[in-house]
Design a protein around this motif. Structure first.
Motif, PDB file in Angstrom:
ATOM      1  N   PRO A 102       0.838  -1.195   0.000  1.00 40.00           N
ATOM      2  CA  PRO A 102       0.000   0.000   0.000  1.00 40.00           C
ATOM      3  C   PRO A 102       0.877   1.251   0.000  1.00 40.00           C
ATOM      4  N   CYS A 104       1.575   5.164   1.024  1.00 41.09           N
ATOM      5  CA  CYS A 104       1.304   6.328   1.863  1.00 41.09           C
ATOM      6  C   CYS A 104       1.968   7.510   1.175  1.00 41.09           C
ATOM      7  N   TRP A 128       1.232  13.769   9.467  1.00 38.52           N
ATOM      8  CA  TRP A 128       0.538  13.002   8.414  1.00 38.52           C
ATOM      9  C   TRP A 128      -0.218  11.835   9.055  1.00 38.52           C
ATOM     10  N   GLU A 129       0.428  11.160   9.994  1.00 28.42           N
ATOM     11  CA  GLU A 129      -0.216  10.014  10.659  1.00 28.42           C
ATOM     12  C   GLU A 129      -1.422  10.458  11.489  1.00 28.42           C
ATOM     13  N   HIS A 132      -4.061  10.715   8.725  1.00 28.98           N
ATOM     14  CA  HIS A 132      -4.378   9.575   7.847  1.00 28.98           C
ATOM     15  C   HIS A 132      -4.180   8.214   8.515  1.00 28.98           C
ATOM     16  N   ILE A 135       1.388   4.761   9.536  1.00 30.23           N
ATOM     17  CA  ILE A 135       1.959   4.121   8.345  1.00 30.23           C
ATOM     18  C   ILE A 135       2.099   2.629   8.632  1.00 30.23           C
ATOM     19  N   ALA A 139       4.463  -0.800   3.817  1.00 28.56           N
ATOM     20  CA  ALA A 139       3.981   0.264   2.925  1.00 28.56           C
ATOM     21  C   ALA A 139       5.130   0.838   2.091  1.00 28.56           C
ATOM     22  N   THR A 230      -3.784   7.785   1.110  1.00 26.56           N
ATOM     23  CA  THR A 230      -3.763   6.350   1.400  1.00 26.56           C
ATOM     24  C   THR A 230      -4.744   5.668   0.452  1.00 26.56           C
TER      25      THR A 230
END
Ligand code: 23J
Ligand code: MN
Length: 257
Positions: A102, A104, A128-129, A132, A135, A139, A230
């Motif tokens: 995936p 990020c 960012w975390e 969203h 992480i 990823a 994401t």
């Protein structure tokens, strides 16, 4: 219906789109400028073997001459001295499941507009975390800088009397991403370290830390502005070069509409 059946159906129906994160590969592809006395990257040479002519009346094909780290390419852990003893660290020994993960996408394009030497910080990753989610392990972390919009090679390399200037990662940001156990980082610039990173301590900190932890790099990506923060799935599988340190490759992202 199996999840793969659903995936195939959604692809056919256009509910999942394939975004090409790859730059064209040819004689005009810019290559990294390393200072003396380091060996220079050779650039791309494509020679015609035959083109429906005496060399091959019904077939067209070329030979290629290029460095492993040219254009949109993959960095294997063995590329860096810190990764030389990592297990499964080269193009032909990395398990194929580690090429898929995936994405990020961390967007720092606004910051880079004002500062070509912008470095991603741990604070920025934590922000960012906060927005969203954490992480996940496995990823691909893609740094969106919009640097790929610099289509003139001299703007892309952005070299002045003090050397190249392009964005990258602060050492402690790379360390945090290793802590997250990512597959690796992907960038739009010529390499996964900032242009000025040869002057940092340690030199080329992102290469040093990522590859030292068995993680990968993806350089010279494009179309990161077409990915959500994401939810995209990225496939980045290098050529299976025997003892290869890296490889040009086609990087694909699957994105739900
Ligand atoms: C060789 C030396 C330094 C660097 C690089 C290659 C790359 O960026 C690369 O393509 O891995 S910084
Ligand atoms: Mn490389």
């Amino acid at each position: 219906m199996s999840s793969l059946d659903a995936f195939v159906k959604d692809l056919a129906a256009g509910r999942i789109q394939v975004v090409d994160l790859t730059q064209p590969l040819g004689p005009d592809t810019p290559v990294i400028a390393l200072p003396e006395p380091f060996t220079a990257s050779p650039g791309v040479t494509i020679e015609t073997l035959s083109r429906y002519d005496d060399g091959g009346p019904a077939w067209y094909w070329n030979s290629l001459h290029l460095g492993e780290h040219t254009g949109t390419h993959f960095d294997a852990p063995v590329h860096w001295i810190t990764g030389k003893d990592q297990p499964q660290n080269r193009c032909d020994t990395i398990p194929a499941e580690r090429f898929v993960g995936p994405a990020c996408v961390i967007d720092v394009s606004a910051d880079v507009k004002d500062d070509a030497d912008f470095l991603l910080t741990p604070e920025r990753i934590l922000n960012w975390e906060g927005e969203h989610g954490r992480i996940p392990a496995g990823a691909w972390v893609l740094l969106r800088t919009d640097w790929s919009k610099r289509t003139d090679p001299s703007d892309f390399l952005n070299v002045d009397e003090t050397g190249p200037h392009s964005p990258g990662f602060r050492k402690d940001a790379s360390e945090l991403l290793v802590e997250r156990d990512i597959l690796g980082v992907g960038v739009e610039t010529i390499g996964t370290d900032a242009g000025q990173a040869g002057t940092f301590y340690p030199p080329f900190p992102n290469h040093t830390i990522m590859h030292g932890a068995g993680k990968f790099g993806l350089a010279s990506l494009t179309n990161l502005d077409r990915l959500p923060p994401t939810g995209a799935l990225v496939v980045a599988a290098p050529l299976k070069i025997v003892d290869g340190s890296g490889s040009p490759l086609r990087v694909l992202a699957f994105v739900e509409r």
